[in-house]
Scaffold this motif. Structure first.
Motif, PDB file in Angstrom:
ATOM      1  N   ARG A   1       0.845  -1.186   0.000  1.00  0.00           N
ATOM      2  CA  ARG A   1       0.000   0.000   0.000  1.00  0.00           C
ATOM      3  C   ARG A   1       0.889   1.248   0.000  1.00  0.00           C
ATOM      4  O   ARG A   1       1.989   1.254   0.561  1.00  0.00           O
ATOM      5  CB  ARG A   1      -0.934   0.011   1.212  1.00  0.00           C
ATOM      6  CG  ARG A   1      -1.842  -1.205   1.282  1.00  0.00           C
ATOM      7  CD  ARG A   1      -2.645  -1.261   2.567  1.00  0.00           C
ATOM      8  NE  ARG A   1      -3.675  -0.220   2.617  1.00  0.00           N
ATOM      9  CZ  ARG A   1      -4.457  -0.028   3.679  1.00  0.00           C
ATOM     10  NH1 ARG A   1      -4.313  -0.784   4.767  1.00  0.00           N
ATOM     11  NH2 ARG A   1      -5.381   0.924   3.671  1.00  0.00           N
ATOM     12  N   LEU A   2       0.379   2.302  -0.622  1.00  0.00           N
ATOM     13  CA  LEU A   2       1.109   3.566  -0.711  1.00  0.00           C
ATOM     14  C   LEU A   2       0.157   4.705  -0.368  1.00  0.00           C
ATOM     15  O   LEU A   2      -0.996   4.713  -0.809  1.00  0.00           O
ATOM     16  CB  LEU A   2       1.685   3.759  -2.124  1.00  0.00           C
ATOM     17  CG  LEU A   2       2.503   5.032  -2.356  1.00  0.00           C
ATOM     18  CD1 LEU A   2       3.847   4.933  -1.629  1.00  0.00           C
ATOM     19  CD2 LEU A   2       2.738   5.255  -3.842  1.00  0.00           C
ATOM     20  N   PHE A   3       0.670   5.657   0.415  1.00  0.00           N
ATOM     21  CA  PHE A   3      -0.149   6.788   0.848  1.00  0.00           C
ATOM     22  C   PHE A   3       0.547   8.106   0.523  1.00  0.00           C
ATOM     23  O   PHE A   3       1.785   8.206   0.637  1.00  0.00           O
ATOM     24  CB  PHE A   3      -0.390   6.742   2.368  1.00  0.00           C
ATOM     25  CG  PHE A   3      -1.104   5.517   2.846  1.00  0.00           C
ATOM     26  CD1 PHE A   3      -2.478   5.530   3.046  1.00  0.00           C
ATOM     27  CD2 PHE A   3      -0.405   4.338   3.085  1.00  0.00           C
ATOM     28  CE1 PHE A   3      -3.143   4.393   3.495  1.00  0.00           C
ATOM     29  CE2 PHE A   3      -1.062   3.201   3.529  1.00  0.00           C
ATOM     30  CZ  PHE A   3      -2.436   3.233   3.735  1.00  0.00           C
ATOM     31  N   ARG A   4      -0.243   9.096   0.118  1.00  0.00           N
ATOM     32  CA  ARG A   4       0.246  10.476  -0.005  1.00  0.00           C
ATOM     33  C   ARG A   4      -0.097  11.203   1.297  1.00  0.00           C
ATOM     34  O   ARG A   4      -1.233  11.175   1.738  1.00  0.00           O
ATOM     35  CB  ARG A   4      -0.418  11.208  -1.174  1.00  0.00           C
ATOM     36  CG  ARG A   4      -0.092  10.645  -2.542  1.00  0.00           C
ATOM     37  CD  ARG A   4      -0.716  11.491  -3.656  1.00  0.00           C
ATOM     38  NE  ARG A   4      -2.149  11.635  -3.508  1.00  0.00           N
ATOM     39  CZ  ARG A   4      -2.785  12.800  -3.353  1.00  0.00           C
ATOM     40  NH1 ARG A   4      -2.129  13.936  -3.324  1.00  0.00           N
ATOM     41  NH2 ARG A   4      -4.113  12.827  -3.239  1.00  0.00           N
ATOM     42  N   TYR A   5       0.894  11.869   1.874  1.00  0.00           N
ATOM     43  CA  TYR A   5       0.692  12.587   3.133  1.00  0.00           C
ATOM     44  C   TYR A   5       1.210  14.007   2.976  1.00  0.00           C
ATOM     45  O   TYR A   5       2.306  14.213   2.434  1.00  0.00           O
ATOM     46  CB  TYR A   5       1.439  11.859   4.260  1.00  0.00           C
ATOM     47  CG  TYR A   5       1.455  12.585   5.591  1.00  0.00           C
ATOM     48  CD1 TYR A   5       0.276  12.798   6.307  1.00  0.00           C
ATOM     49  CD2 TYR A   5       2.646  13.050   6.136  1.00  0.00           C
ATOM     50  CE1 TYR A   5       0.294  13.451   7.532  1.00  0.00           C
ATOM     51  CE2 TYR A   5       2.678  13.701   7.361  1.00  0.00           C
ATOM     52  CZ  TYR A   5       1.501  13.899   8.054  1.00  0.00           C
ATOM     53  OH  TYR A   5       1.527  14.555   9.251  1.00  0.00           O
TER      54      TYR A   5
ATOM     55  N   MET B   1      -4.425   3.489  10.691  1.00  0.00           N
ATOM     56  CA  MET B   1      -3.386   3.353   9.667  1.00  0.00           C
ATOM     57  C   MET B   1      -2.567   2.092   9.923  1.00  0.00           C
ATOM     58  O   MET B   1      -2.286   1.740  11.076  1.00  0.00           O
ATOM     59  CB  MET B   1      -2.454   4.561   9.699  1.00  0.00           C
ATOM     60  CG  MET B   1      -2.988   5.792   9.018  1.00  0.00           C
ATOM     61  SD  MET B   1      -2.923   5.642   7.213  1.00  0.00           S
ATOM     62  CE  MET B   1      -1.141   5.583   6.927  1.00  0.00           C
TER      63      MET B   1
ATOM     64  N   VAL C   1       3.585   2.001   8.825  1.00  0.00           N
ATOM     65  CA  VAL C   1       4.176   2.486   7.576  1.00  0.00           C
ATOM     66  C   VAL C   1       5.549   3.087   7.847  1.00  0.00           C
ATOM     67  O   VAL C   1       5.882   3.457   8.968  1.00  0.00           O
ATOM     68  CB  VAL C   1       3.276   3.534   6.883  1.00  0.00           C
ATOM     69  CG1 VAL C   1       2.004   2.906   6.344  1.00  0.00           C
ATOM     70  CG2 VAL C   1       2.943   4.692   7.822  1.00  0.00           C
TER      71      VAL C   1
ATOM     72  N   THR D   1       4.570   4.053   3.013  1.00  0.00           N
ATOM     73  CA  THR D   1       4.206   2.711   2.542  1.00  0.00           C
ATOM     74  C   THR D   1       4.346   1.697   3.660  1.00  0.00           C
ATOM     75  O   THR D   1       5.122   1.902   4.614  1.00  0.00           O
ATOM     76  CB  THR D   1       5.083   2.289   1.352  1.00  0.00           C
ATOM     77  OG1 THR D   1       4.699   0.970   0.917  1.00  0.00           O
ATOM     78  CG2 THR D   1       6.556   2.250   1.714  1.00  0.00           C
ATOM     79  N   ASN D   2       3.601   0.608   3.548  1.00  0.00           N
ATOM     80  CA  ASN D   2       3.736  -0.500   4.493  1.00  0.00           C
ATOM     81  C   ASN D   2       4.768  -1.524   4.016  1.00  0.00           C
ATOM     82  O   ASN D   2       4.951  -2.560   4.632  1.00  0.00           O
ATOM     83  CB  ASN D   2       2.384  -1.197   4.699  1.00  0.00           C
ATOM     84  CG  ASN D   2       1.874  -1.870   3.417  1.00  0.00           C
ATOM     85  OD1 ASN D   2       2.247  -1.493   2.310  1.00  0.00           O
ATOM     86  ND2 ASN D   2       1.006  -2.854   3.574  1.00  0.00           N
TER      87      ASN D   2
ATOM     88  N   ILE E   1      -4.076  12.807   4.548  1.00  0.00           N
ATOM     89  CA  ILE E   1      -3.465  11.594   4.021  1.00  0.00           C
ATOM     90  C   ILE E   1      -4.477  10.880   3.134  1.00  0.00           C
ATOM     91  O   ILE E   1      -5.681  10.877   3.420  1.00  0.00           O
ATOM     92  CB  ILE E   1      -2.973  10.674   5.162  1.00  0.00           C
ATOM     93  CG1 ILE E   1      -2.145   9.510   4.593  1.00  0.00           C
ATOM     94  CG2 ILE E   1      -4.109  10.171   6.032  1.00  0.00           C
ATOM     95  CD1 ILE E   1      -1.296   8.815   5.632  1.00  0.00           C
ATOM     96  N   GLU E   2      -3.989  10.306   2.050  1.00  0.00           N
ATOM     97  CA  GLU E   2      -4.873   9.645   1.087  1.00  0.00           C
ATOM     98  C   GLU E   2      -4.140   8.466   0.470  1.00  0.00           C
ATOM     99  O   GLU E   2      -2.990   8.593   0.033  1.00  0.00           O
ATOM    100  CB  GLU E   2      -5.277  10.637   0.003  1.00  0.00           C
ATOM    101  CG  GLU E   2      -6.313  10.134  -0.960  1.00  0.00           C
ATOM    102  CD  GLU E   2      -6.766  11.237  -1.918  1.00  0.00           C
ATOM    103  OE1 GLU E   2      -6.295  11.256  -3.073  1.00  0.00           O
ATOM    104  OE2 GLU E   2      -7.581  12.086  -1.492  1.00  0.00           O
ATOM    105  N   GLU E   3      -4.798   7.308   0.418  1.00  0.00           N
ATOM    106  CA  GLU E   3      -4.166   6.132  -0.173  1.00  0.00           C
ATOM    107  C   GLU E   3      -4.197   6.217  -1.691  1.00  0.00           C
ATOM    108  O   GLU E   3      -5.194   6.631  -2.286  1.00  0.00           O
ATOM    109  CB  GLU E   3      -4.855   4.857   0.289  1.00  0.00           C
ATOM    110  CG  GLU E   3      -4.170   3.593  -0.233  1.00  0.00           C
ATOM    111  CD  GLU E   3      -4.639   2.318   0.430  1.00  0.00           C
ATOM    112  OE1 GLU E   3      -4.098   1.245   0.073  1.00  0.00           O
ATOM    113  OE2 GLU E   3      -5.543   2.376   1.294  1.00  0.00           O
TER     114      GLU E   3
END
Length: 246
Positions: free
Chosen positions: A70-74, A101, A104, A121-122, A229-231
């Motif tokens: 998984r990837l997130f924008r923060y 969350m 990550v 990311t995780n 934050i948004e995945e």
């Protein structure tokens, strides 16, 4: 994964990295420090293999099997450090994340006073892959400096600089606006050494007073609110990062 690899398992440092515990390098340091156990015995080497069903424990806490990547924008505000534990007790990015969350780690860093897009990311293997200069992804910033910026200084940035014996690669820079004694610039670079923009601009006698990362490769800050934050949807992640294992 081949049948032979599946039977043999996965190196423990890589397993910890993919599980989002730490980068592979940090995982190796954790193993060396005696913080990792496997099947109730001390893990003694980062090349030990973890097979399905093995129990891996870090600092007394079991580590779950790696989940899907998984990837997130923060949108990092200033005043937060990009670390899980700060020896000075300053607030961290990870303390500020919303409940629910997954665990990550960051892809690259932004220093205490920098703000803008930080990818989380995780999957430590993804983090390592996207940090490498070989990936060739452009990091883009908006930068406010104190002072006027000449075309000669922009040329020096474009050619790369050596500051205090550290060689920095080419940086693309363009003037966006001038506000009294301050200049706003758009700046782009591909490698991103520690505090690179601040150090090269200081060497040009242009101290940075604000630094905002607006893009990391194909991923944009966009209209993401401060501390938001948004995945990244899995389909987009797979399109932008070919060859993901999961």
């Amino acid at each position: 994964m081949t049948e032979e690899t599946a039977e043999r398992g996965e190196r423990i440092a890589k397993f910890l990295s993919r599980a989002g515990v730490a980068s592979r390098r940090d995982a190796e340091a954790m193993i060396e420090a005696g913080r990792v156990r496997m099947n109730n015995e001390a893990a003694t080497h980062p090349a030990m293999f973890v097979k399905k069903g093995d129990l891996v424990v870090v600092d007394g806490k079991p580590v779950n099997e790696p989940e899907r990547t998984r990837l997130f924008r923060y949108h990092k505000p200033d005043g937060l450090v990009t670390t899980h534990k700060d020896p000075e007790g300053r607030p961290t990015v990870f303390d500020s994340l919303p409940p629910g969350m997954p665990r990550v780690i960051s892809i690259g860093r932004l220093d205490l006073t920098s703000e803008g897009l930080l990818l989380l990311t995780n999957d430590g293997e993804l983090s390592r892959r996207l940090e490498l200069p070989d990936t060739g992804w452009l990091r883009r910033y908006r930068v406010r400096v104190h002072g006027g910026v000449s075309q000669e200084k922009i040329r020096r940035l474009a050619e790369g600089m050596v500051v205090e014996r550290v060689k920095y690669g080419p940086i693309e820079a363009a003037i966006d606006s001038v506000q009294r004694s301050n200049t706003w610039l758009s700046m782009s670079l591909r490698e991103g050494k520690n505090r690179e923009i601040r150090r090269v601009m200081q060497a040009l006698e242009l101290p940075v007073t604000r630094l905002i990362r607006v893009a990391y490769g194909p991923f944009q800050l966009g209209n993401l609110p401060r501390a938001g934050i948004e995945e990244v949807p899995g389909k987009i992640l797979r399109e932008q990062v070919p060859g993901l294992s999961k």
